[in-house]
Enzyme design. Sequence first.
Site, mmCIF file in Angstrom:
data_model
loop_
_atom_site.group_PDB
_atom_site.id
_atom_site.type_symbol
_atom_site.label_atom_id
_atom_site.label_comp_id
_atom_site.label_asym_id
_atom_site.label_seq_id
_atom_site.Cartn_x
_atom_site.Cartn_y
_atom_site.Cartn_z
ATOM 1 N NE ARG A 322 -4.201 -1.556 0.349
ATOM 2 C CZ ARG A 322 -5.371 -1.531 0.990
ATOM 3 N NH1 ARG A 322 -5.635 -0.548 1.823
ATOM 4 N NH2 ARG A 322 -6.254 -2.463 0.788
ATOM 5 N NE ARG A 373 -9.815 5.024 1.687
ATOM 6 C CZ ARG A 373 -10.211 5.807 2.693
ATOM 7 N NH1 ARG A 373 -11.273 6.585 2.558
ATOM 8 N NH2 ARG A 373 -9.558 5.819 3.827
HETATM 9 P P1 ADP Z 1 -7.069 2.598 3.221
HETATM 10 O O1 ADP Z 1 -7.463 3.983 2.901
HETATM 11 O O2 ADP Z 1 -5.681 2.282 2.778
HETATM 12 O O3 ADP Z 1 -8.089 1.596 2.797
HETATM 13 P P2 ADP Z 1 -7.832 2.886 5.971
HETATM 14 O O4 ADP Z 1 -9.164 3.283 5.511
HETATM 15 O O5 ADP Z 1 -7.708 1.841 7.000
HETATM 16 O O6 ADP Z 1 -6.930 2.402 4.770
HETATM 17 O O7 ADP Z 1 -7.083 4.190 6.473
HETATM 18 C C1 ADP Z 1 -5.779 4.105 6.873
HETATM 19 C C2 ADP Z 1 -5.414 5.256 7.744
HETATM 20 O O8 ADP Z 1 -5.350 6.453 6.984
HETATM 21 C C3 ADP Z 1 -6.405 5.523 8.855
HETATM 22 O O9 ADP Z 1 -5.668 5.791 10.017
HETATM 23 C C4 ADP Z 1 -7.137 6.770 8.384
HETATM 24 O O10 ADP Z 1 -7.598 7.561 9.448
HETATM 25 C C5 ADP Z 1 -6.036 7.475 7.662
HETATM 26 N N1 ADP Z 1 -6.501 8.485 6.716
HETATM 27 C C6 ADP Z 1 -7.417 8.371 5.745
HETATM 28 N N2 ADP Z 1 -7.571 9.537 5.088
HETATM 29 C C7 ADP Z 1 -6.730 10.429 5.674
HETATM 30 C C8 ADP Z 1 -6.397 11.788 5.449
HETATM 31 N N3 ADP Z 1 -6.968 12.517 4.478
HETATM 32 N N4 ADP Z 1 -5.488 12.362 6.255
HETATM 33 C C9 ADP Z 1 -4.878 11.656 7.226
HETATM 34 N N5 ADP Z 1 -5.128 10.381 7.482
HETATM 35 C C10 ADP Z 1 -6.039 9.751 6.716
HETATM 36 MG MG MG Z 2 -9.458 0.446 3.972
#
Ligand code: ADP
Ligand code: MG
Length: 455
Positions: A322, A373
């Site tokens: 990732r 994403r």
């Molecule tokens: P992924 O997006 O890779 O599927 P997750 O949804 O588990 O993984 O998110 C991973 C981490 O990234 C989490 O701690 C989430 O809070 C953080 N995160 C997502 N978007 C942001 C952002 N814009 N700024 C900072 N942290 C973020």
């Molecule tokens: Mg995720």
Amino acid sequence: MTSIESKRVQYRKYLERAGVIDALSKALIKLYEEQNKPEDAIRFVRKFMCESCPDDAQYDVMKNDLEEAKVHITKLEQELERLRGQIKKSPEEYQELTIAGYKSLMDDEENVSSLLRKYLTPELLEEYMLVTTSAPVDAYLYDCAVTGFEHHETPVGLYAADAESYDVFNKLFDPIIKDYHGQLENDNDVLQKDADFGNVDEIENLDPNRKYIFSARIRLARNIEGFPFFPKLTEKQFIEVEDRVRAATETMDGELIGSYLKIGDIDAETQAEMVKRHILFQRGDEQLTTAGCYRFWPTGRGVYHNPAETFIIWVNREDHVRIMSMAPCGDFGDVYNRLVNGLQELEKSLTFVRHPRYGNLTACPTNVGTTLRASVHIRLPLLCKDPDRLLALADELQLHIRGHDGELANEDGVLEISNKRRLGYTEFELVKTLQDGVVALINAEEELEIAGQEG
Ligand code: ADP
Ligand code: MG
């Protein structure tokens, strides 16, 4: 005598007979006679009453033993998990588990919304039950569907155990992918456009005054050709994947230069802090556990990041790789540029799996295509007062708002807004969608601010 009085008498006699009154009296007399009255009187009485109570030294030894036993139990549990991960099931066992899993999913009349339940017909089950992907992986349908069989409430319920799963079980994966990604009407042979990161300069800082956006992030997922996906990775392969990614990071340049940390080498407290700063992942998700994601944990898991924590690579978190780029502000141009550079650097030494119809392949069918994403953490307090309007706006703009504990925003009013689609668009189109959508939301918030001032 009233009945209460007679009960009291009976109770006193019982206490006398049992020696309780005597023991308590002795303890209180002893305390009375004590020249230096102890600070902790209860502890004194307890100690006096309980002849077999351990003394302080014995107590410390026992406490120590308990701690050691806990550590030992954790090690044994890990070993058990490791051995479980090595067990090979016979075709008969697979058949039995598949039939039982399918039956429990279909019999559950309360949780009926998973895509697995929607598309796994009895005919497909029959056709696929004993089919496998190529040796040595030999992934069965069960390896892909076990999460959906056991967690009926999960929205999808299917992971690819390897790249071939997408073809071998195609009549199941294909409608699920089309349904999830809003492509049910798409009859083209190719669902995903060629990779196109477009003109990075067209992506901008969405909040130069730092009024709304706290942070921006874009992530991509990749899997290395020649290895199964997490449900079927062997212990040795977890390590091989880690070694390959690690070697690939060694040529990173400029702001991408960082260091690699194995999760097993980071103490629990530091891990928790890194998770809070959004630069590290944890184990724990139940669906992923069922699918086998945490076998051999923490072997082969780790994180590469630069000192600024703006460029990060997670190794063996669901997908082999990732890649993410972040900024503590709304500067998406900066974030996007760094991400594209980082990916290009990795691609110099790693070949990632790509499918002619679905684009980049990931373990979870919801991520295939671009795997991209892009998200912001943003505060829009006035829009948040009208959640229905906010959600309708987000929908129109093809954005997804991630809730916290069922709420729209977290306790500080922070929303996580990201692109809803991953497949059918180019990387550039998706980042642009997010950019345009976030700008539109900020404009709507500003309009409400002005209306409030005037009103
Ligand atoms: P992924 O997006 O890779 O599927 P997750 O949804 O588990 O993984 O998110 C991973 C981490 O990234 C989490 O701690 C989430 O809070 C953080 N995160 C997502 N978007 C942001 C952002 N814009 N700024 C900072 N942290 C973020
Ligand atoms: Mg995720």
